[in-house]
Structures are given as C-alpha cells and as structure tokens.
Enzyme design. Sequence first.
Site, PDB file in Angstrom:
ATOM      1  N   CYS A 132       0.842  -1.202   0.000  1.00 24.27           N
ATOM      2  CA  CYS A 132       0.000   0.000   0.000  1.00 24.27           C
ATOM      3  C   CYS A 132       0.875   1.249   0.000  1.00 24.27           C
ATOM      4  CB  CYS A 132      -0.959  -0.017   1.182  1.00 24.27           C
ATOM      5  SG  CYS A 132      -2.260   1.235   1.060  1.00 24.27           S
ATOM      6  N   SER A 134       2.143   3.718   2.871  1.00 26.10           N
ATOM      7  CA  SER A 134       2.241   4.222   4.242  1.00 26.10           C
ATOM      8  C   SER A 134       3.363   5.235   4.310  1.00 26.10           C
ATOM      9  CB  SER A 134       2.498   3.064   5.207  1.00 26.10           C
ATOM     10  OG  SER A 134       3.125   3.550   6.386  1.00 26.10           O
ATOM     11  N   ASP A 201      -3.446   1.147  10.215  1.00 31.65           N
ATOM     12  CA  ASP A 201      -4.606   2.022  10.401  1.00 31.65           C
ATOM     13  C   ASP A 201      -5.121   1.945  11.821  1.00 31.65           C
ATOM     14  OD1 ASP A 201      -4.632   1.618   7.336  1.00 31.65           O
ATOM     15  OD2 ASP A 201      -5.984   3.298   7.778  1.00 31.65           O
TER      16      ASP A 201
HETATM   17  C1  RUB Z   1      -3.763   3.316   3.630  1.00 26.46           C
HETATM   18  C2  RUB Z   1      -3.074   2.276   4.444  1.00 26.46           C
HETATM   19  C3  RUB Z   1      -1.773   2.675   5.083  1.00 26.46           C
HETATM   20  C4  RUB Z   1      -2.048   3.110   6.531  1.00 26.46           C
HETATM   21  C5  RUB Z   1      -0.828   3.765   7.164  1.00 26.46           C
HETATM   22  O1  RUB Z   1      -5.066   2.911   3.259  1.00 26.46           O
HETATM   23  O2  RUB Z   1      -3.548   1.189   4.649  1.00 26.46           O
HETATM   24  O3  RUB Z   1      -0.903   1.579   5.123  1.00 26.46           O
HETATM   25  O4  RUB Z   1      -3.109   4.044   6.537  1.00 26.46           O
HETATM   26  O5  RUB Z   1      -0.491   4.928   6.463  1.00 26.46           O
HETATM   27  P1  RUB Z   1      -5.985   3.907   2.411  1.00 26.46           P
HETATM   28  P2  RUB Z   1       0.398   6.080   7.136  1.00 26.46           P
HETATM   29  O6  RUB Z   1      -5.254   4.253   1.160  1.00 26.46           O
HETATM   30  O7  RUB Z   1      -7.247   3.146   2.183  1.00 26.46           O
HETATM   31  O8  RUB Z   1      -6.244   5.143   3.273  1.00 26.46           O
HETATM   32  O9  RUB Z   1       1.639   5.427   7.627  1.00 26.46           O
HETATM   33  O10 RUB Z   1       0.641   7.053   6.026  1.00 26.46           O
HETATM   34  O11 RUB Z   1      -0.403   6.679   8.254  1.00 26.46           O
END
Ligand code: RUB
Length: 324
Positions: A132, A134, A201
């Site tokens: 994804c 992050s 999340d």
């Molecule tokens: C984003 C996702 C990310 C976490 C952590 O999902 O799963 O891995 O939110 O992100 P979506 P961060 O695209 O559905 O929002 O480390 O940037 O907080």
Amino acid sequence: MIPESVLKLAEDIKAMRIRGAGRIARAVAKGLAEAATAYTGDSLEEFNEYIRRVAKLLRETRPTAVSLPNAISYILSRYKRDLEYIERVHEARESIITHATEFIKYSLEAVKKIGIIGSHMISSGETILTHCNSSTALEIIIRAFKDGKDIEVFATETRPKCQGYITAGILKRNNVPTVLIPDSAIKSIMKKIDKVIVGADAIAANGAVVNKVGTSLIALAANEASVDFIVAAETYKFSPVTVLGELVEIEERDPREVCSEKFFRYKKIKIRNPAFDITPPEYIDIIVTERGLIPPQAAILVLSEDYGWIIMDRMIKLTSALEE
Ligand code: RUB
C-alpha cells in the site's frame, strides 16, 4: 453553518483524495481548527454544539483508521479540560486551534522519529517489501537510503485502488531502487526479501494490526519464509476501545473499485471489497513507534498509558449500565 472548506475536507477524506491514517488524522485536526476559526457567533453553548457537529461529520468520513477518532479526542478532551476556565467564545476558539495545531506538530514529529528509529533496523544490502502507501513505512525506508544504506524495495500494486503506484513514485523520486509487483506475486518474491515494512490504520489491545487488505497474507508468507515483519505506527493508531472488546470496523468499499460496473451488473455477480484486514500479533516481529520499539504483545501498555482515563470511564459506564 459548517464552513465550505470543512465540508470539502470531509468529502476529500471520503473520496480518498486525502488518505492514509496519519494524513487523515492531521486533516481532521486541521478541519476542527478551521471550523473553530470560522465561527462568528458569541454563544459558548452554541459553539460547543457546532464543534460537536463538526467532529461528528469528520468522524463519519471513514471507519477504520483509528487515528481519526483519536485525533478528535486528543483535541476535544483537552478542550473539555480547558472549558473549566473558558468564559468567552474567543477563548474556546483559541483552545481548539491550539490543541489541533499541537496534534499536527506531534504527528509530524512522530513520523520523523519513527523514520530515525526504524532506519537503524535496516542494513546495507537488504531488500525490503512494502504494501500500500504508508508515509510512516516510507519514512523509515527513505531515511535508511539517505543514511547511505544500499537497499532495494519491492512495492506491491495494492489492488484495487493501487496505492502501491504512489509508493513506487515516491521511492523513485527519492532515487531508491524500486520494483513494482502485482499483489499475487508475494509468495514467489518473498525469498528475495529480508524485511517487510508496512504501516497501520489501527492496532488493537492484543497487538493485532489493521492495515490495507492483503497485509495479513504478506505477513503469513513472511512468517513461512522467516522474514522479519515490521509495522511502523504512531501511538495514536492504537485503539482504546479494543481494550473493552470492541472490534475495529473494516471498511467495505464500492464494488466498482474491483471491476467495471458493466461486469458486475450484467453478470449479476456479487462482489465484496473489504479495504483492510487484520494481521494477528504472532506474525508481527515489532512495532516501531515514536516512543521506541514495541512488541505487539505490549500494545495494552501503550493504551493504558495514553487512554487509561477513557478506558476507566467506559468501564464505569458499562458497569453502571449492567447494574441498572
Ligand atoms: C492506507 C493504508 C496505510 C495506513 C498507514 O489505506 O492502509 O498503510 O493508513 O499509512 P488507504 P500512514 O489508502 O485506504 O487510506 O503510515 O501514512 O499513516
């Protein structure tokens, strides 16, 4: 009236123009501050009612990232404390703006600290896999690369929304050698990987991590291949309500993200599109937070340190409801 800019911000979160748990948390903090700034009335009671409506609107934008309600309660719990000596609307407005700004600063610094702590765990010559998009996991990877570590990164596409393309783009802009792979290649690629680094999340009281759908399958493959599985998460992603047994809601998104409307309408095929999944603590080696490395089994300690009072409050309410 809720200002146009705050309504737009809520819409942007819903439509995933603002996405990722950390960014969502900072966006709602900004939304509360904007709403407070825009308020022109002079009744404190009315202001409180208005802020409650804004908080509700923002809270209901997306259900899974616990950073969202945690950011709101960070601001509103401090505001509630300030209310003991607040007499005028301008003081109330100032309190919300101060705590929102404080949260945003805390959040940005936390991500930086995680980058510094996590980069020490990466050695030159290693191949990292991420899933994804992050910003916290990326902070670790890019920091390690900038520290002179010779690394290569595999980024999954992350279907159906393909946030992996954003990840690959960011890595490319930072000159990190990157390979984009389809999600289904995980098992065969795993033998090349030294460490998996993903974001979160939500983290439950038992150390289970909720992250983009597919994360738990990657953890399973990493476990089988004895590859380290690392989660990068700020402490406001730990979910206090899970201490009381509440589950983290997994967002179910529009089936049209999975395949074309024409296909599922005409063929009358039922399609499910869960956006997140749950990785059990047994598959997680360590969680990198701004306060240091935390084994998943110690999640409850973070929660009792930060949210002890909320948990106690809920427990008391629950017990008295049972006694009535
Ligand atoms: C984003 C996702 C990310 C976490 C952590 O999902 O799963 O891995 O939110 O992100 P979506 P961060 O695209 O559905 O929002 O480390 O940037 O907080």
